[in-house]
Design a protein around this motif. Structure first.
Motif, PDB file in Angstrom:
ATOM      1  N   SER A  90       0.806  -1.234   0.000  1.00 19.55           N
ATOM      2  CA  SER A  90       0.000   0.000   0.000  1.00 19.55           C
ATOM      3  C   SER A  90       0.832   1.273   0.000  1.00 19.55           C
ATOM      4  O   SER A  90       0.449   2.265   0.599  1.00 19.55           O
ATOM      5  N   MET A  91       1.971   1.251  -0.679  1.00 22.06           N
ATOM      6  CA  MET A  91       2.855   2.417  -0.732  1.00 22.06           C
ATOM      7  C   MET A  91       2.246   3.485  -1.636  1.00 22.06           C
ATOM      8  O   MET A  91       1.837   3.194  -2.756  1.00 22.06           O
ATOM      9  N   TRP A  92       2.177   4.715  -1.136  1.00 18.80           N
ATOM     10  CA  TRP A  92       1.666   5.822  -1.953  1.00 18.80           C
ATOM     11  C   TRP A  92       2.274   7.132  -1.478  1.00 18.80           C
ATOM     12  O   TRP A  92       2.389   7.380  -0.284  1.00 18.80           O
ATOM     13  N   THR A  93       2.657   7.949  -2.439  1.00 17.42           N
ATOM     14  CA  THR A  93       3.101   9.313  -2.170  1.00 17.42           C
ATOM     15  C   THR A  93       2.174  10.251  -2.926  1.00 17.42           C
ATOM     16  O   THR A  93       1.897  10.021  -4.108  1.00 17.42           O
ATOM     17  N   SER A  94       1.697  11.284  -2.264  1.00 16.89           N
ATOM     18  CA  SER A  94       0.788  12.233  -2.908  1.00 16.89           C
ATOM     19  C   SER A  94       1.512  12.937  -4.059  1.00 16.89           C
ATOM     20  O   SER A  94       2.744  13.044  -4.051  1.00 16.89           O
ATOM     21  N   PRO A  95       0.761  13.432  -5.051  1.00 21.37           N
ATOM     22  CA  PRO A  95       1.407  14.090  -6.196  1.00 21.37           C
ATOM     23  C   PRO A  95       2.400  15.174  -5.786  1.00 21.37           C
ATOM     24  O   PRO A  95       3.493  15.259  -6.353  1.00 21.37           O
ATOM     25  N   GLU A  96       2.056  15.981  -4.761  1.00 23.41           N
ATOM     26  CA  GLU A  96       2.989  17.056  -4.365  1.00 23.41           C
ATOM     27  C   GLU A  96       4.206  16.514  -3.615  1.00 23.41           C
ATOM     28  O   GLU A  96       5.206  17.212  -3.469  1.00 23.41           O
ATOM     29  N   GLY A  97       4.124  15.273  -3.146  1.00 23.15           N
ATOM     30  CA  GLY A  97       5.253  14.690  -2.423  1.00 23.15           C
ATOM     31  C   GLY A  97       6.235  13.933  -3.303  1.00 23.15           C
ATOM     32  O   GLY A  97       7.294  13.534  -2.836  1.00 23.15           O
ATOM     33  N   ARG A  98       5.877  13.733  -4.564  1.00 22.89           N
ATOM     34  CA  ARG A  98       6.728  12.915  -5.438  1.00 22.89           C
ATOM     35  C   ARG A  98       8.016  13.631  -5.811  1.00 22.89           C
ATOM     36  O   ARG A  98       8.032  14.838  -6.010  1.00 22.89           O
ATOM     37  N   GLY A  99       9.084  12.860  -5.896  1.00 19.65           N
ATOM     38  CA  GLY A  99      10.378  13.438  -6.257  1.00 19.65           C
ATOM     39  C   GLY A  99      11.008  14.231  -5.130  1.00 19.65           C
ATOM     40  O   GLY A  99      11.974  14.952  -5.332  1.00 19.65           O
ATOM     41  N   GLN A 100      10.445  14.083  -3.920  1.00 20.44           N
ATOM     42  CA  GLN A 100      10.921  14.871  -2.774  1.00 20.44           C
ATOM     43  C   GLN A 100      11.544  13.997  -1.689  1.00 20.44           C
ATOM     44  O   GLN A 100      11.794  14.463  -0.591  1.00 20.44           O
ATOM     45  N   GLY A 101      11.687  12.711  -1.972  1.00 20.03           N
ATOM     46  CA  GLY A 101      12.265  11.829  -0.971  1.00 20.03           C
ATOM     47  C   GLY A 101      11.262  11.211  -0.017  1.00 20.03           C
ATOM     48  O   GLY A 101      11.638  10.488   0.903  1.00 20.03           O
ATOM     49  N   VAL A 102       9.975  11.493  -0.217  1.00 22.60           N
ATOM     50  CA  VAL A 102       8.944  10.959   0.674  1.00 22.60           C
ATOM     51  C   VAL A 102       8.891   9.437   0.584  1.00 22.60           C
ATOM     52  O   VAL A 102       8.802   8.736   1.595  1.00 22.60           O
ATOM     53  N   GLY A 103       8.967   8.908  -0.641  1.00 24.04           N
ATOM     54  CA  GLY A 103       8.917   7.462  -0.829  1.00 24.04           C
ATOM     55  C   GLY A 103      10.017   6.749  -0.066  1.00 24.04           C
ATOM     56  O   GLY A 103       9.781   5.734   0.595  1.00 24.04           O
ATOM     57  N   ALA A 104      11.228   7.286  -0.157  1.00 21.94           N
ATOM     58  CA  ALA A 104      12.363   6.665   0.536  1.00 21.94           C
ATOM     59  C   ALA A 104      12.149   6.684   2.054  1.00 21.94           C
ATOM     60  O   ALA A 104      12.472   5.716   2.747  1.00 21.94           O
ATOM     61  N   LEU A 105      11.588   7.771   2.582  1.00 21.85           N
ATOM     62  CA  LEU A 105      11.298   7.854   4.020  1.00 21.85           C
ATOM     63  C   LEU A 105      10.302   6.769   4.428  1.00 21.85           C
ATOM     64  O   LEU A 105      10.450   6.130   5.471  1.00 21.85           O
ATOM     65  N   LEU A 106       9.282   6.568   3.594  1.00 22.22           N
ATOM     66  CA  LEU A 106       8.268   5.560   3.894  1.00 22.22           C
ATOM     67  C   LEU A 106       8.858   4.153   3.846  1.00 22.22           C
ATOM     68  O   LEU A 106       8.574   3.330   4.713  1.00 22.22           O
ATOM     69  N   VAL A 107       9.682   3.879   2.827  1.00 20.02           N
ATOM     70  CA  VAL A 107      10.325   2.564   2.732  1.00 20.02           C
ATOM     71  C   VAL A 107      11.173   2.317   3.978  1.00 20.02           C
ATOM     72  O   VAL A 107      11.105   1.239   4.583  1.00 20.02           O
ATOM     73  N   GLU A 108      11.947   3.314   4.386  1.00 27.37           N
ATOM     74  CA  GLU A 108      12.811   3.160   5.568  1.00 27.37           C
ATOM     75  C   GLU A 108      11.995   2.909   6.828  1.00 27.37           C
ATOM     76  O   GLU A 108      12.421   2.151   7.706  1.00 27.37           O
TER      77      GLU A 108
END
Length: 164
Positions: A90-108
């Protein structure tokens, strides 16, 4: 989204927030999930409250939010499949959060929660941004492929990261 972005585990009583962010994710990128907006939108507030409470505590299920100034800009789940394996879901980053490192924070957040166990995930074939993110986070393609539950015309590929 800036340096103020942080992640934290869901808290009991955050069923409303979970519902809002999860439904936004399903509407935004339907092909990324095994479920659908139509399947989840009708669920009762009571059901969302139960999910939040389950995932706030204990070693088997967890949900994490990425927050930027108090606003949820991402979501991820962890689900213990066996003693030695956690599945990232269920990984998701909002459109404004993309390319900002949010995904990597969530994975960690999930990797830390999994503490020394193997983490696996399924990513939709063709979702190159997600695939690159997971590779940057140390995941490798395993070669396993399955049909995407929400759209059998698409395939998902399994990725794995060994215990750290």
């Amino acid at each position: 989204v800036g340096m103020a972005t942080s992640t934290r585990r869901i808290q009991p009583g955050e069923g409303g927030l979970l519902k809002r962010v999860r439904l936004a994710a399903l509407l935004d990128t339907p092909s990324a999930f095994g479920s659908s907006y139509e399947a989840e939108a009708p669920q009762s507030d009571q059901r969302w409250a139960e999910l939040a409470a389950q995932r706030a505590d204990g070693p088997d299920h967890a949900t994490f939010f990425a927050l930027d100034g108090g606003r949820a800009v991402g979501l991820v789940g962890g689900h213990r499949v066996t003693q030695g394996t956690v599945e990232l879901v269920s990984m998701w980053t909002s459109p404004e959060g993309r390319g900002q490192g949010v995904g990597a924070l969530l994975v960690e957040a999930v990797v830390e929660w999994a503490a020394g166990t193997t983490v696996e995930l399924w990513v939709t074939q063709g979702n190159d941004a997600a695939l690159r993110l997971y590779e940057r986070c140390g995941f490798e393609v395993t070669g396993d492929v399955q049909a995407l539950p929400s759209d059998p015309c698409k395939d998902e590929i399994r990725m794995r990261r060994g215990p750290v």
